[in-house]
Design an enzyme around this catalytic site. Structure first.
Site, PDB file in Angstrom:
ATOM      1  N   ASP A   2      26.693  15.494  66.824  1.00 36.29           N
ATOM      2  CA  ASP A   2      25.322  15.672  67.310  1.00 36.29           C
ATOM      3  C   ASP A   2      25.352  15.894  68.826  1.00 36.29           C
ATOM      4  OD1 ASP A   2      22.650  15.564  67.992  1.00 36.29           O
ATOM      5  OD2 ASP A   2      22.308  13.556  67.204  1.00 36.29           O
ATOM      6  N   MET A   6      22.903  12.601  62.708  1.00 35.44           N
ATOM      7  CA  MET A   6      22.050  13.043  63.810  1.00 35.44           C
ATOM      8  C   MET A   6      21.311  11.857  64.430  1.00 35.44           C
ATOM      9  SD  MET A   6      22.885  16.164  63.689  1.00 35.44           S
ATOM     10  CE  MET A   6      21.787  17.051  64.759  1.00 35.44           C
ATOM     11  N   CYS A   7      20.785  12.097  65.614  1.00 35.90           N
ATOM     12  CA  CYS A   7      20.008  11.121  66.366  1.00 35.90           C
ATOM     13  C   CYS A   7      18.926  10.522  65.459  1.00 35.90           C
ATOM     14  CB  CYS A   7      19.378  11.826  67.565  1.00 35.90           C
ATOM     15  SG  CYS A   7      18.378  10.779  68.605  1.00 35.90           S
ATOM     16  N   PRO A   8      18.759   9.218  65.472  1.00 31.77           N
ATOM     17  CA  PRO A   8      19.320   8.216  66.363  1.00 31.77           C
ATOM     18  C   PRO A   8      20.526   7.473  65.769  1.00 31.77           C
ATOM     19  CG  PRO A   8      17.513   7.215  65.202  1.00 31.77           C
ATOM     20  CD  PRO A   8      17.644   8.651  64.684  1.00 31.77           C
TER      21      PRO A   8
END
Length: 79
Positions: A40, A13-15
């Site tokens: 994501d 997932m981000c980042p």
């Protein structure tokens, strides 16, 4: 032409996807293409923003079964 580098960040997932692309971009020659595989939903807008900010080029964004493929030409390896 050099072969595409496949960067599989599915499940991250981000980042993380942007961080991984940035890291790999430092190791390639200008003109090299990184093919990112991501799950994501934020990866698409995040990588579009990253490419614009860093002077690199999104060649393709397509949705596959359960993930997105984003091909980025590295015109300007991030320092």
């Amino acid at each position: 032409m050099a072969e595409e580098i496949i960067l599989d960040v599915r499940g991250k997932m981000c980042p993380i996807p942007v961080m991984e692309v940035s890291k790999v971009s430092r190791q390639v020659k200008p003109g090299q293409v990184i093919k990112v595989l991501a799950t994501d939903p934020a990866a698409k807008p995040d990588l579009q923003s990253w490419a614009k900010r860093t002077g690199n080029e999104i060649l393709e964004i397509k949705d596959e079964a359960g993930y997105t493929v984003i091909r980025i030409r590295i015109n300007n390896p991030v320092k």
